[in-house]
Design a protein around this motif. Structure first.
Motif, PDB file in Angstrom:
ATOM      1  N   UNK A  13       0.827  -1.208   0.000  1.00  0.00           N
ATOM      2  CA  UNK A  13       0.000   0.000   0.000  1.00  0.00           C
ATOM      3  C   UNK A  13       0.858   1.253   0.000  1.00  0.00           C
ATOM      4  N   UNK A  14       1.949   1.226   0.758  1.00  0.00           N
ATOM      5  CA  UNK A  14       2.843   2.388   0.827  1.00  0.00           C
ATOM      6  C   UNK A  14       3.517   2.637  -0.521  1.00  0.00           C
ATOM      7  N   UNK A  15       4.054   1.584  -1.124  1.00  0.00           N
ATOM      8  CA  UNK A  15       4.777   1.725  -2.386  1.00  0.00           C
ATOM      9  C   UNK A  15       3.870   2.186  -3.519  1.00  0.00           C
TER      10      UNK A  15
ATOM     11  N   UNK B 171       9.928  13.852  -0.036  1.00  0.00           N
ATOM     12  CA  UNK B 171       9.476  12.504  -0.358  1.00  0.00           C
ATOM     13  C   UNK B 171       9.506  11.623   0.887  1.00  0.00           C
ATOM     14  N   UNK B 172      10.559  11.775   1.675  1.00  0.00           N
ATOM     15  CA  UNK B 172      10.668  11.035   2.935  1.00  0.00           C
ATOM     16  C   UNK B 172       9.501  11.378   3.859  1.00  0.00           C
ATOM     17  N   UNK B 173       9.219  12.663   3.986  1.00  0.00           N
ATOM     18  CA  UNK B 173       8.103  13.113   4.823  1.00  0.00           C
ATOM     19  C   UNK B 173       6.779  12.549   4.323  1.00  0.00           C
ATOM     20  N   UNK B 174       6.607  12.536   3.010  1.00  0.00           N
ATOM     21  CA  UNK B 174       5.362  12.032   2.421  1.00  0.00           C
ATOM     22  C   UNK B 174       5.204  10.535   2.658  1.00  0.00           C
ATOM     23  N   UNK B 175       6.283   9.787   2.486  1.00  0.00           N
ATOM     24  CA  UNK B 175       6.231   8.338   2.713  1.00  0.00           C
ATOM     25  C   UNK B 175       5.882   8.016   4.166  1.00  0.00           C
ATOM     26  N   UNK B 176       6.443   8.777   5.090  1.00  0.00           N
ATOM     27  CA  UNK B 176       6.141   8.553   6.504  1.00  0.00           C
ATOM     28  C   UNK B 176       4.665   8.825   6.779  1.00  0.00           C
ATOM     29  N   UNK B 177       4.143   9.901   6.194  1.00  0.00           N
ATOM     30  CA  UNK B 177       2.713  10.190   6.346  1.00  0.00           C
ATOM     31  C   UNK B 177       1.868   9.082   5.738  1.00  0.00           C
ATOM     32  N   UNK B 178       2.332   8.554   4.619  1.00  0.00           N
ATOM     33  CA  UNK B 178       1.595   7.494   3.926  1.00  0.00           C
ATOM     34  C   UNK B 178       1.534   6.216   4.751  1.00  0.00           C
TER      35      UNK B 178
ATOM     36  N   UNK C 176      -5.524  -3.851  -2.477  1.00  0.00           N
ATOM     37  CA  UNK C 176      -5.523  -3.169  -3.770  1.00  0.00           C
ATOM     38  C   UNK C 176      -6.498  -2.000  -3.789  1.00  0.00           C
ATOM     39  N   UNK C 177      -7.663  -2.188  -3.197  1.00  0.00           N
ATOM     40  CA  UNK C 177      -8.652  -1.113  -3.165  1.00  0.00           C
ATOM     41  C   UNK C 177      -8.139   0.088  -2.371  1.00  0.00           C
ATOM     42  N   UNK C 178      -7.347  -0.156  -1.335  1.00  0.00           N
ATOM     43  CA  UNK C 178      -6.848   0.930  -0.499  1.00  0.00           C
ATOM     44  C   UNK C 178      -5.879   1.837  -1.248  1.00  0.00           C
ATOM     45  N   UNK C 179      -5.250   1.320  -2.300  1.00  0.00           N
ATOM     46  CA  UNK C 179      -4.275   2.118  -3.054  1.00  0.00           C
ATOM     47  C   UNK C 179      -4.933   3.349  -3.680  1.00  0.00           C
ATOM     48  N   UNK C 180      -6.191   3.241  -4.082  1.00  0.00           N
ATOM     49  CA  UNK C 180      -6.875   4.365  -4.737  1.00  0.00           C
ATOM     50  C   UNK C 180      -7.018   5.560  -3.794  1.00  0.00           C
ATOM     51  N   UNK C 181      -7.662   5.415  -2.631  1.00  0.00           N
ATOM     52  CA  UNK C 181      -7.749   6.566  -1.724  1.00  0.00           C
ATOM     53  C   UNK C 181      -6.386   6.987  -1.177  1.00  0.00           C
ATOM     54  N   UNK C 182      -5.477   6.045  -0.997  1.00  0.00           N
ATOM     55  CA  UNK C 182      -4.144   6.411  -0.529  1.00  0.00           C
ATOM     56  C   UNK C 182      -3.448   7.325  -1.541  1.00  0.00           C
ATOM     57  N   UNK C 183      -3.568   6.991  -2.818  1.00  0.00           N
ATOM     58  CA  UNK C 183      -2.958   7.810  -3.866  1.00  0.00           C
ATOM     59  C   UNK C 183      -3.565   9.209  -3.890  1.00  0.00           C
ATOM     60  N   UNK C 184      -4.890   9.267  -3.759  1.00  0.00           N
ATOM     61  CA  UNK C 184      -5.570  10.565  -3.806  1.00  0.00           C
ATOM     62  C   UNK C 184      -5.317  11.401  -2.563  1.00  0.00           C
TER      63      UNK C 184
END
Length: 238
Positions: free
Chosen positions: A41-43, A171-178, A112-120
């Motif tokens: 999900x993170x990647x 990017x590091x900050x964003x990944x941690x939030x993700x 897989x479904x979680x990737x959509x809201x995670x991306x948005x």
């Protein structure tokens, strides 16, 4: 060794019972599956959301005031779209875009479904970070690229090259939030370490599951932070 095994049996019985691998007979997932789901999900959340955020951040700078493609209308529309998506709390976003998620992946639930809201959820956050980083660059470098007859793609490459250390930092900050978002998604059915910590652990009074899942999430966060800091310092020649 026997004392250690006894200690874990007494204090972490549910952690041991869960095991490393999935149990097909009981229909339960193991620790490796939970870790994989969180990493997945993170990647993929960052690949799609980060790509959209990078492009949006670039265009916010290029079409904004003093940008090489200055366009008040395009900037205003894109700025409002980013602000709109940033205003949605992640849990509410999950529910609001459920029909979109279902149409794209065939279900509202699962990894897989979680990737959509995670991306948005990632895209507006990352877009703003990219916008701030690129807007703070030395204008002289960009003007020099323009004066030398550089194409738009040449100017974009100058932006990305000059801002690379700071882009790695955000990017590091964003990944941690993700990672935090994946934990929330997992808690409401997406799977992963968030599901183990909240649904399997906390909601069922299995505190050992909650503790270990939380520690694994922290290890992932610290690993991302360490790698991000390393490359930021390595590439920063200021």
């Amino acid at each position: 060794m026997e004392q250690i095994a006894t200690f874990f049996q007494q204090h972490f019985p549910n952690v041991i019972k869960m095991g490393l691998y999935d149990n097909a007979l009981l229909g339960t997932e193991g620790w490796l599956s939970a870790i994989y789901a969180t990493l997945y999900m993170t990647l993929w959340g960052f690949i799609w959301g980060g790509l959209l955020g990078l492009v949006s951040g670039l265009f916010l700078v290029l079409t904004g005031p003093r940008g090489v493609l200055q366009n008040r209308f395009v900037f205003s529309v894109l700025d409002k779209i980013v602000s709109l998506f940033r205003a949605f709390p992640f849990v509410i976003l999950l529910a609001v875009i459920a029909p979109v998620t279902r149409s794209l992946v065939g279900t509202e639930f699962g990894v897989q479904a979680a990737v959509v809201p995670l991306s948005l959820s990632v895209f507006p956050f990352y877009a703003r970070q990219v916008q701030v980083v690129l807007a703070d660059l030395d204008r002289g470098v960009i003007e020099a690229a323009q004066a030398s007859g550089g194409t738009l793609w040449d100017i974009v490459k100058v932006y990305l090259r000059e801002a690379l250390p700071d882009l790695i930092r955000v990017t590091t900050l964003t990944l941690i939030s993700l990672v935090g978002y994946t934990a929330m998604a997992g808690a409401i059915g997406a799977g992963g370490l968030g599901k183990v910590a909240v649904s399997d652990g906390y909601n069922n009074f299995r505190s050992d599951l909650t503790l270990v899942a939380t520690l694994l999430i922290l290890v992932l966060i610290f690993t991302i932070q360490f790698i991000g800091d390393y490359f930021t310092k390595k590439l920063n020649h200021r």
